[in-house]
Design a protein around this motif. Sequence first.
Motif, PDB file in Angstrom:
ATOM      1  N   GLU A 162       4.127  -3.136  23.514  1.00  0.00           N
ATOM      2  CA  GLU A 162       4.520  -3.206  22.102  1.00  0.00           C
ATOM      3  C   GLU A 162       3.794  -2.128  21.303  1.00  0.00           C
ATOM      4  OE1 GLU A 162       5.404  -7.258  20.241  1.00  0.00           O
ATOM      5  OE2 GLU A 162       4.028  -7.797  21.850  1.00  0.00           O
ATOM      6  N   LEU A 163       4.572  -1.318  20.599  1.00  0.00           N
ATOM      7  CA  LEU A 163       3.986  -0.212  19.842  1.00  0.00           C
ATOM      8  C   LEU A 163       3.985  -0.460  18.331  1.00  0.00           C
ATOM      9  CD1 LEU A 163       5.684   2.752  21.763  1.00  0.00           C
ATOM     10  CD2 LEU A 163       3.435   1.703  22.169  1.00  0.00           C
ATOM     11  N   GLY A 164       4.710  -1.454  17.898  1.00  0.00           N
ATOM     12  CA  GLY A 164       4.775  -1.731  16.460  1.00  0.00           C
ATOM     13  C   GLY A 164       3.920  -2.930  16.083  1.00  0.00           C
ATOM     14  N   SER A 165       3.291  -2.873  14.922  1.00  0.00           N
ATOM     15  CA  SER A 165       2.523  -4.010  14.415  1.00  0.00           C
ATOM     16  C   SER A 165       2.700  -4.083  12.904  1.00  0.00           C
ATOM     17  CB  SER A 165       1.044  -3.885  14.783  1.00  0.00           C
ATOM     18  OG  SER A 165       0.483  -2.702  14.236  1.00  0.00           O
ATOM     19  N   THR A 166       2.531  -5.275  12.354  1.00  0.00           N
ATOM     20  CA  THR A 166       2.769  -5.480  10.930  1.00  0.00           C
ATOM     21  C   THR A 166       1.715  -6.394  10.312  1.00  0.00           C
ATOM     22  OG1 THR A 166       4.206  -7.391  11.382  1.00  0.00           O
ATOM     23  CG2 THR A 166       5.278  -5.242  11.200  1.00  0.00           C
ATOM     24  N   VAL A 167       1.533  -6.251   9.008  1.00  0.00           N
ATOM     25  CA  VAL A 167       0.626  -7.112   8.239  1.00  0.00           C
ATOM     26  C   VAL A 167       1.290  -7.428   6.904  1.00  0.00           C
ATOM     27  CG1 VAL A 167      -1.578  -7.237   7.011  1.00  0.00           C
ATOM     28  CG2 VAL A 167      -1.501  -6.266   9.292  1.00  0.00           C
ATOM     29  N   MET A 168       1.168  -8.685   6.473  1.00  0.00           N
ATOM     30  CA  MET A 168       1.711  -9.116   5.185  1.00  0.00           C
ATOM     31  C   MET A 168       0.593  -9.204   4.149  1.00  0.00           C
ATOM     32  SD  MET A 168       4.970  -9.640   5.822  1.00  0.00           S
ATOM     33  CE  MET A 168       5.578 -10.677   4.485  1.00  0.00           C
ATOM     34  N   VAL A 169       0.852  -8.636   2.968  1.00  0.00           N
ATOM     35  CA  VAL A 169      -0.081  -8.716   1.847  1.00  0.00           C
ATOM     36  C   VAL A 169       0.718  -9.173   0.623  1.00  0.00           C
ATOM     37  CG1 VAL A 169      -1.703  -7.472   0.364  1.00  0.00           C
ATOM     38  CG2 VAL A 169      -1.491  -6.846   2.781  1.00  0.00           C
ATOM     39  N   VAL A 170       0.183 -10.138  -0.121  1.00  0.00           N
ATOM     40  CA  VAL A 170       0.884 -10.658  -1.302  1.00  0.00           C
ATOM     41  C   VAL A 170       0.083 -10.353  -2.559  1.00  0.00           C
ATOM     42  CG1 VAL A 170       1.754 -12.728  -2.461  1.00  0.00           C
ATOM     43  CG2 VAL A 170       2.002 -12.485   0.017  1.00  0.00           C
ATOM     44  N   TYR A 171       0.764  -9.768  -3.554  1.00  0.00           N
ATOM     45  CA  TYR A 171       0.125  -9.514  -4.846  1.00  0.00           C
ATOM     46  C   TYR A 171       0.477 -10.640  -5.803  1.00  0.00           C
ATOM     47  CZ  TYR A 171      -0.981  -7.604  -9.423  1.00  0.00           C
ATOM     48  OH  TYR A 171      -1.479  -7.441 -10.693  1.00  0.00           O
ATOM     49  N   ASN A 172      -0.551 -11.296  -6.324  1.00  0.00           N
ATOM     50  CA  ASN A 172      -0.399 -12.404  -7.261  1.00  0.00           C
ATOM     51  C   ASN A 172      -0.606 -11.880  -8.680  1.00  0.00           C
ATOM     52  OD1 ASN A 172      -0.573 -14.721  -8.780  1.00  0.00           O
ATOM     53  ND2 ASN A 172      -2.328 -15.597  -7.677  1.00  0.00           N
ATOM     54  N   ALA A 173       0.492 -11.690  -9.426  1.00  0.00           N
ATOM     55  CA  ALA A 173       0.400 -11.099 -10.758  1.00  0.00           C
ATOM     56  C   ALA A 173      -0.379 -11.967 -11.735  1.00  0.00           C
ATOM     57  CB  ALA A 173       1.814 -10.835 -11.304  1.00  0.00           C
ATOM     58  N   GLU A 186      -6.145  -5.119  14.689  1.00  0.00           N
ATOM     59  CA  GLU A 186      -6.030  -3.666  14.550  1.00  0.00           C
ATOM     60  C   GLU A 186      -5.579  -3.078  15.882  1.00  0.00           C
ATOM     61  OE1 GLU A 186      -6.278  -2.157  11.778  1.00  0.00           O
ATOM     62  OE2 GLU A 186      -7.728  -3.149  10.478  1.00  0.00           O
ATOM     63  N   GLU A 187      -4.603  -2.184  15.796  1.00  0.00           N
ATOM     64  CA  GLU A 187      -4.081  -1.529  16.993  1.00  0.00           C
ATOM     65  C   GLU A 187      -4.328  -0.029  16.893  1.00  0.00           C
ATOM     66  OE1 GLU A 187      -1.827  -2.911  19.825  1.00  0.00           O
ATOM     67  OE2 GLU A 187      -3.395  -4.315  19.253  1.00  0.00           O
ATOM     68  N   SER A 190      -4.447   1.863  13.493  1.00  0.00           N
ATOM     69  CA  SER A 190      -3.716   1.168  12.428  1.00  0.00           C
ATOM     70  C   SER A 190      -4.524   1.095  11.134  1.00  0.00           C
ATOM     71  CB  SER A 190      -3.338  -0.247  12.876  1.00  0.00           C
ATOM     72  OG  SER A 190      -4.492  -0.995  13.232  1.00  0.00           O
ATOM     73  N   ASN A 191      -5.813   0.812  11.233  1.00  0.00           N
ATOM     74  CA  ASN A 191      -6.724   0.781  10.074  1.00  0.00           C
ATOM     75  C   ASN A 191      -6.164  -0.058   8.913  1.00  0.00           C
ATOM     76  OD1 ASN A 191      -9.009   1.404   8.536  1.00  0.00           O
ATOM     77  ND2 ASN A 191      -8.056   3.223   7.647  1.00  0.00           N
ATOM     78  N   TYR A 192      -5.661  -1.227   9.229  1.00  0.00           N
ATOM     79  CA  TYR A 192      -5.053  -2.070   8.192  1.00  0.00           C
ATOM     80  C   TYR A 192      -6.031  -2.456   7.082  1.00  0.00           C
ATOM     81  CZ  TYR A 192      -0.795  -2.705  10.955  1.00  0.00           C
ATOM     82  OH  TYR A 192       0.383  -2.497  11.636  1.00  0.00           O
ATOM     83  N   LEU A 193      -7.208  -2.897   7.461  1.00  0.00           N
ATOM     84  CA  LEU A 193      -8.177  -3.316   6.440  1.00  0.00           C
ATOM     85  C   LEU A 193      -8.575  -2.152   5.540  1.00  0.00           C
ATOM     86  CD1 LEU A 193     -10.461  -5.767   8.463  1.00  0.00           C
ATOM     87  CD2 LEU A 193      -8.881  -6.338   6.609  1.00  0.00           C
ATOM     88  N   GLY A 194      -8.722  -0.974   6.129  1.00  0.00           N
ATOM     89  CA  GLY A 194      -9.064   0.201   5.337  1.00  0.00           C
ATOM     90  C   GLY A 194      -7.959   0.555   4.357  1.00  0.00           C
ATOM     91  N   LYS A 195      -6.719   0.465   4.797  1.00  0.00           N
ATOM     92  CA  LYS A 195      -5.582   0.770   3.918  1.00  0.00           C
ATOM     93  C   LYS A 195      -5.477  -0.242   2.779  1.00  0.00           C
ATOM     94  CE  LYS A 195      -2.803   2.641   7.699  1.00  0.00           C
ATOM     95  NZ  LYS A 195      -1.687   2.294   8.595  1.00  0.00           N
ATOM     96  N   ILE A 196      -5.673  -1.507   3.099  1.00  0.00           N
ATOM     97  CA  ILE A 196      -5.600  -2.550   2.064  1.00  0.00           C
ATOM     98  C   ILE A 196      -6.657  -2.282   0.989  1.00  0.00           C
ATOM     99  CG2 ILE A 196      -6.009  -5.005   1.612  1.00  0.00           C
ATOM    100  CD1 ILE A 196      -4.747  -5.543   4.404  1.00  0.00           C
TER     101      ILE A 196
END
Length: 202
Positions: A162-173, A186-187, A190-196
């Motif tokens: 598997e080469l694809g990975s995803t993360v969901m982030v919700v913005y609460n206005a 993290e794959e 991917s650096n998901y936490l850094g991007k967030i």
Amino acid sequence: EKRLGKADVPATKSAPQETPKKSAEAKKAESSKKAETPAPASSGGYDEYLKEVLKHLSRDDYSELEDERFGELRFKKAFEKTNKYMFNTLDEFHRFVVLEEDELNDDRFIELEKEIKQYGKELSDSRSSYVYTICLVLTNSVSAPLKKLIYNTKPAKYAFSELGSTVMVVYNAAENDIIYPKTITEENNSNYLGKIKDYLKP
């Protein structure tokens, strides 16, 4: 015989025409109605937040993708940056997609999560490359149970192929805050936490 000159003729002033009350009141009501018309729901309370996110992405060489969609999902915005490598190393695609959900509940979030996972899988399969996708969901408010559901999301497990990975982030206005899983898989790069932290933190 005395002739009456122009000056001798009594001047008759026509009474000033008053604007009909109905018309004046109608205009006032129309003006009042126009001023009270609420902004479109799509503008929510997150327009300024989204502008800042897009500004950060643009300044870091992310390119906007026009009219990106998947199944019934039509993304409000989509951005991507590509890392190309030589010597037969697989390229990496870093993608952000944005959805609007005025009212987000547990069932709808789970449904979106499944669709985004499938979206990421199909992207990586079609490109035969790594695709790291963050889906940002903009919503007006997030209930306590939904916050808990998102926060306690189990870390994803990916097969070697598997080469694809995803993360969901919700913005609460309502709270000007974001909610995302406490543990993120993290794959490779991917650096998901850094991007967030760099792009999505209000």
